[in-house]
Design an enzyme around this catalytic site. Structure first.
Site, PDB file in Angstrom:
ATOM      1  N   THR A  39       0.907  -1.289   0.009  1.00  0.00           N
ATOM      2  CA  THR A  39      -0.022  -0.151   0.100  1.00  0.00           C
ATOM      3  C   THR A  39       0.908   1.167  -0.081  1.00  0.00           C
ATOM      4  O   THR A  39       0.504   2.273  -0.530  1.00  0.00           O
ATOM      5  CB  THR A  39      -0.879  -0.047   1.227  1.00  0.00           C
ATOM      6  OG1 THR A  39      -0.140  -0.111   2.464  1.00  0.00           O
ATOM      7  CG2 THR A  39      -2.110  -1.210   1.238  1.00  0.00           C
ATOM      8  N   HIS A  42       1.913   1.660  -3.743  1.00  0.00           N
ATOM      9  CA  HIS A  42       0.750   2.178  -4.387  1.00  0.00           C
ATOM     10  C   HIS A  42       0.820   3.604  -4.233  1.00  0.00           C
ATOM     11  O   HIS A  42       0.478   4.423  -5.049  1.00  0.00           O
ATOM     12  CB  HIS A  42      -0.739   1.456  -3.925  1.00  0.00           C
ATOM     13  CG  HIS A  42      -1.814   2.023  -4.467  1.00  0.00           C
ATOM     14  ND1 HIS A  42      -2.140   1.468  -5.835  1.00  0.00           N
ATOM     15  CD2 HIS A  42      -2.650   3.016  -4.130  1.00  0.00           C
ATOM     16  CE1 HIS A  42      -3.393   2.359  -6.293  1.00  0.00           C
ATOM     17  NE2 HIS A  42      -3.496   3.040  -5.211  1.00  0.00           N
ATOM     18  N   GLU A  62       4.301  -1.072   9.191  1.00  0.00           N
ATOM     19  CA  GLU A  62       5.230  -2.310   9.575  1.00  0.00           C
ATOM     20  C   GLU A  62       6.334  -2.154  10.229  1.00  0.00           C
ATOM     21  O   GLU A  62       7.144  -1.616   9.746  1.00  0.00           O
ATOM     22  CB  GLU A  62       5.354  -2.981   8.031  1.00  0.00           C
ATOM     23  CG  GLU A  62       4.181  -3.739   7.151  1.00  0.00           C
ATOM     24  CD  GLU A  62       4.732  -4.266   6.196  1.00  0.00           C
ATOM     25  OE1 GLU A  62       5.903  -4.748   6.061  1.00  0.00           O
ATOM     26  OE2 GLU A  62       3.965  -4.706   5.263  1.00  0.00           O
ATOM     27  N   CYS A  86      -0.529  -3.508  16.559  1.00  0.00           N
ATOM     28  CA  CYS A  86      -1.776  -3.771  15.597  1.00  0.00           C
ATOM     29  C   CYS A  86      -1.833  -2.294  14.994  1.00  0.00           C
ATOM     30  O   CYS A  86      -2.538  -1.527  15.858  1.00  0.00           O
ATOM     31  CB  CYS A  86      -2.878  -4.215  16.399  1.00  0.00           C
ATOM     32  SG  CYS A  86      -4.401  -4.438  15.215  1.00  0.00           S
ATOM     33  N   ILE A 168       3.138 -11.181   0.616  1.00  0.00           N
ATOM     34  CA  ILE A 168       1.789 -11.889   1.154  1.00  0.00           C
ATOM     35  C   ILE A 168       1.989 -13.305   0.720  1.00  0.00           C
ATOM     36  O   ILE A 168       1.611 -14.224   1.538  1.00  0.00           O
ATOM     37  CB  ILE A 168       0.446 -11.225   0.817  1.00  0.00           C
ATOM     38  CG1 ILE A 168       0.748  -9.709   1.343  1.00  0.00           C
ATOM     39  CG2 ILE A 168      -0.543 -11.810   1.545  1.00  0.00           C
ATOM     40  CD1 ILE A 168       1.047  -9.592   2.857  1.00  0.00           C
ATOM     41  N   ARG A 193      11.582 -14.586  -7.345  1.00  0.00           N
ATOM     42  CA  ARG A 193      10.798 -14.914  -6.185  1.00  0.00           C
ATOM     43  C   ARG A 193      10.335 -16.238  -5.927  1.00  0.00           C
ATOM     44  O   ARG A 193      10.217 -16.943  -4.955  1.00  0.00           O
ATOM     45  CB  ARG A 193       9.432 -14.067  -6.550  1.00  0.00           C
ATOM     46  CG  ARG A 193       9.618 -12.546  -6.467  1.00  0.00           C
ATOM     47  CD  ARG A 193       8.354 -11.945  -6.743  1.00  0.00           C
ATOM     48  NE  ARG A 193       8.521 -10.327  -6.511  1.00  0.00           N
ATOM     49  CZ  ARG A 193       7.815  -9.474  -6.048  1.00  0.00           C
ATOM     50  NH1 ARG A 193       6.564  -9.779  -5.572  1.00  0.00           N
ATOM     51  NH2 ARG A 193       7.900  -8.214  -5.871  1.00  0.00           N
TER      52      ARG A 193
END
Length: 344
Positions: A39, A42, A62, A86, A168, A193
């Site tokens: 994100t 992005h 993060e 969180c 992910i 990857r």
């Protein structure tokens, strides 16, 4: 403190801001390492409003760090604790922001992060001494994958296919392995990857020229469905790629009672065949974010010596080179997870 500020497309600046101070119920965390999320990329490339990253704001979510200041009313936490958070619950509902904005504008690209109404095990999580910051920084993305695996309700003997070998997707591999699942096929079009997927213990397949369905059949055999149709012998498929064809490829080839877990954000709608969903008794589930329990699961997974998720960290940059780190993170062919080190 030095704070990373998002100012729009390809506009990031390092700004001097006052260091936050903790109220009686709050905590302030000194950031040690932070990861650049998809994100964040992005927002950097296409604009951040639709992912809750607004111009003029601190951003990043993060991270791992050390509590530098703690309010007198906070229990279960103390200054000096090694922690992560969180980000979707770091502030109270009174702040008037929705969860996406709270997460993505946490401020992990700044030297200090403020947590309102700090609660151990709810929005602040103490890391075990055996878990390094170098690996612990992956807690948040692994929590995303752990949530998807949790809602799949797996027993541990299933066969799993993962679309996508980005952050992910590879986190999904680690989350599946934590559940005891060893039969995992990962599909992507990037050999570099996929090599990481192999090192983590999964079977890797480059689907650039198609052929994934036949490859799965060659690995695990052919399952015969309710209508005598040939199916892949996979119990769960996890979509971490978000490509339009994935949903129908699953429905067309899925075996009876199997599941599709959609973690990736799809940019386009797709038409599906309700008949085959019915005939095969398929389950399609969406997986959004994570819960505190998923974060605890991610921490336990990373603390397991057998976990090899650290393989996904491809580059580490000092905080002073935040802009350069973002340029690297945009180079998807040569990076997976880019980390910022505040000690360099």
């Amino acid at each position: 403190m030095k704070a990373g500020i998002y100012n729009g497309i390809k506009q990031i600046e390092m700004k001097e801001l006052p260091r936050p101070t903790a109220g009686d119920n709050d905590a302030v965390i000194r950031v040690v390492k932070a990861g650049i999320c998809g994100t964040d990329v992005h927002a950097y490339l296409a604009g951040g409003d639709d992912v809750g990253i607004h111009a003029g704001s601190q951003f990043g979510h993060e991270f791992v760090g050390v509590i530098s200041e703690i309010g007198k009313n906070v229990t279960g936490l103390r200054a000096g604790d090694r922690v992560t958070i969180c980000p979707t619950t770091r502030r109270s509902e009174s702040c008037g922001l929705n969860s996406t904005e709270i997460a993505d504008m946490t401020g992990a690209f700044s030297e200090y992060v403020y947590v309102e109404n700090a609660r151990a095990g709810y929005n602040v999580f103490v890391l075990p001494d055996s878990l390094s910051f170098e690996t612990g920084v992956l807690t948040e993305p692994l929590s995303v994958a752990s949530h998807g695996v949790a809602i799949a309700d797996l027993k541990g003997s299933e066969k799993a296919v993962v679309y996508g070998a980005g952050t992910i997707g590879l986190c999904a591999v680690a989350a599946l392995q934590n559940k005891g699942i060893r039969d995992i096929i990962v599909s992507d079009i990037s050999d570099s990857r996929l090599e990481v997927a192999r090192r983590m213990g999964a079977v890797a397949f480059n689907s650039k020229d198609g052929g994934l369905i036949e490859f799965i059949k060659s690995q695990w055999g052919v399952h015969t469905g309710n209508s005598s149709e040939e199916c892949i012998n996979a119990d769960v498929v996890i979509d971490c790629a978000g490509l339009p064809f994935i949903v129908n490829e699953f429905i067309d080839h899925a075996k009876t009672l199997s599941s599709l877990i959609i973690i990736a954000v799809h940019g386009k709608n797709v038409e599906i065949s309700p008949y085959w969903v019915l005939a095969k008794e398929l389950t399609l589930k969406g997986s959004r974010g994570y819960t505190p329990e998923d974060i605890l699961t991610a921490i336990r997974t990373l603390d397991d010596p057998s976990c090899r998720l650290g393989e996904i960290i491809t580059q580490v940059y000092p905080h002073s080179q935040l802009c350069r780190a973002f340029e690297q993170a945009c180079d998807a062919g040569n990076s997976i997870k880019v980390v910022i080190d505040y000690g360099k």
